[in-house]
Design a protein around this motif. Structure first.
Motif, PDB file in Angstrom:
ATOM      1  N   SER A   1      59.852  41.610 111.407  1.00 13.71           N
ATOM      2  CA  SER A   1      60.341  42.903 111.154  1.00 13.71           C
ATOM      3  C   SER A   1      59.580  43.531 110.032  1.00 13.71           C
TER       4      SER A   1
ATOM      5  N   LEU B   1      60.170  47.053 107.295  1.00  5.51           N
ATOM      6  CA  LEU B   1      61.023  48.387 106.511  1.00  5.51           C
ATOM      7  C   LEU B   1      60.143  49.256 106.113  1.00  5.51           C
TER       8      LEU B   1
ATOM      9  N   HIS C   1      59.880  52.843 104.140  1.00  4.81           N
ATOM     10  CA  HIS C   1      60.501  53.893 103.385  1.00  4.81           C
ATOM     11  C   HIS C   1      59.825  55.259 103.468  1.00  4.81           C
TER      12      HIS C   1
ATOM     13  N   LYS D   1      64.766  55.656 106.095  1.00  5.94           N
ATOM     14  CA  LYS D   1      64.507  54.317 106.320  1.00  5.94           C
ATOM     15  C   LYS D   1      64.157  53.957 107.923  1.00  5.94           C
TER      16      LYS D   1
ATOM     17  N   VAL E   1      63.588  50.519 110.561  1.00 10.71           N
ATOM     18  CA  VAL E   1      63.589  49.506 110.643  1.00 10.71           C
ATOM     19  C   VAL E   1      62.881  48.964 111.971  1.00 10.71           C
TER      20      VAL E   1
ATOM     21  N   TYR F   1      65.755  43.503 102.622  1.00 15.94           N
ATOM     22  CA  TYR F   1      65.466  44.655 102.674  1.00 15.94           C
ATOM     23  C   TYR F   1      66.735  45.684 102.005  1.00 15.94           C
TER      24      TYR F   1
END
Length: 407
Positions: A125, A127, A129, A283, A285, A307
């Motif tokens: 996974s 994340l 920004h 954000k 994901v 996260y």
């Protein structure tokens, strides 16, 4: 949508790469030529389904009303463009599901069938920004708005003045021009002749053909125009940005242009809609999920302390399916706020100019011409009268002479 064949070496054979489009293609391929007055965004979408998209097999899913749009003109605009601008104005999202149902609603309306609690993410996974289009103060330049009726008077001093500057550029033919209460004729500069006074759209000077005499009172009644510029601020966001920067103002300014706007209130609405969309930190994901059930357009609640996400509500924008040896895996993209990529793909190219789409709240000067195909049956008949012309053919007893010619 497209396909590509590539020869496989050394064994030969072809490798086929196929790109497909989902049912949004059925909306994107249609051009919309329609106008609406005083209807909600949802009512406009419903009408578009009835008159354009239903023929492609699209049906109405959940269509929420949204804000009322005083006037909308779609001048042969692609259907996707139309849906994007309606969604932006209403603060909604729209999508078409696998059953060809079109949904137009608040992004928080449809929730995923399950939560994703801490520790349940499978596989890799990530994340991301960022919000390349972040702003906390939004300017919006619109078109020109027409003033109320203006009345201005001038008293001539020396009998030589022919130019009379008024307070606003003139938008429409002056209602009246008088000299000592006597009506004068009015013409357009550079076009008309033999008039008493001349004007031009966007020009703030009215010119007399002949200077009025000393002491003559000239009265000009007209409608002016001025440029629209609207401003919206996110005070909470400004304070938060100032805390990050440590000094200065905390302001992040951005300006957009929409020359189709001809009403101040409408410009303010659009400025606030853009600020609501782009004033939050984005954000994005990416995560893998082993079970079926997540679809684009759903809000999913996700907890992942790594996260900094605790019961965070994210909008699913993309779901890909991958075949692994242990079975199918669903690769999910979900967002909070606008992030380049997922947001852009989900909501379309919102930054592109929309000259073919006009949403206004007031009188508009645009004329929408709608073309229609007509069929006519023409019956054609023809009469031909044939006249047999027999001519002599030479023989043993018939031959040419001075008065007889063969064929």
């Amino acid at each position: 949508y497209s396909s590509k064949e590539k020869r496989m070496a050394p064994a030969g054979g072809l490798w086929h790469t196929v790109q497909c489009m989902d049912w949004h293609y059925l909306v994107d391929k249609r051009l919309i030529a329609a106008s609406y007055t005083g209807q909600t965004a949802g009512a406009i979408v419903t009408d578009l389904i009835t008159n354009y998209f239903a023929a492609e097999g699209i049906t109405a899913g959940t269509i929420q009303a949204g804000s009322t749009i005083s006037e909308a003109i779609f001048n042969y605009a692609p259907g996707g463009n139309v849906m994007d601008v309606l969604a932006e104005r209403a603060g909604f999202t729209w999508y078409i599901d696998a059953e060809k149902q079109l949904f137009f609603l608040l992004r928080t309306t449809v929730t995923a069938p399950f939560l994703i609690p801490n520790g349940t993410l499978k596989g890799s996974s990530s994340l991301t920004h960022g919000n390349p289009r972040y702003r906390n103060r939004q300017y919006l330049r619109g078109g020109k708005v027409v003033t109320a009726l203006q009345t201005e008077t001038f008293t001539t001093q020396d009998g030589t003045i022919q130019a009379f500057p008024v307070g606003f550029p003139v938008a429409l033919v002056p209602t009246s021009i008088k000299e000592d209460a006597a009506p004068m004729t009015i013409g357009i500069k550079g076009i008309d002749t033999a008039k008493d006074y001349y004007w031009s759209k966007g020009d703030s000077v009215v010119v007399a053909a002949v200077a009025p005499g000393v002491g003559v009172v000239v009265e000009i009644k007209y409608y002016g125009e001025f440029d629209i510029i609207a401003l919206a601020e996110d005070t909470v966001g400004i304070a938060a940005q100032l805390a990050i920067e440590g000094a200065g103002t905390g302001l992040v300014d951005h300006i957009d242009d929409d020359p189709t706007l001809i009403n101040i209130d409408d410009a303010l609405d659009e400025a606030e809609a853009k600020l609501d969309r782009f004033s939050q930190a984005g954000k994005e994901v990416h995560f893998d999920w082993p079970d079926f059930g997540l679809e684009p357009g759903q809000m999913v609640t996700l907890t992942e302390p790594l996260y900094g996400l605790s019961s965070a509500d994210l909008l699913i924008t993309e779901v890909n399916v991958a075949a692994l040896p242990e079975g199918l895996i669903y690769q999910v993209t979900a967002i909070i706020g606008p992030v380049i990529g997922g947001w852009e793909l989900f909501f379309g190219a919102l930054a592109r100019a929309k000259e073919d789409v006009r949403l206004t709240a007031g009188a508009a000067s645009q004329i929408l011409v709608i073309l229609a195909m007509t069929k006519e049956n023409w019956d054609w008949t023809e009469a031909v009268t044939e006249t047999v012309l027999a001519c002599p053919v030479p023989s043993a007893t018939l031959y040419p002479s001075a008065t007889l010619y063969p064929c």
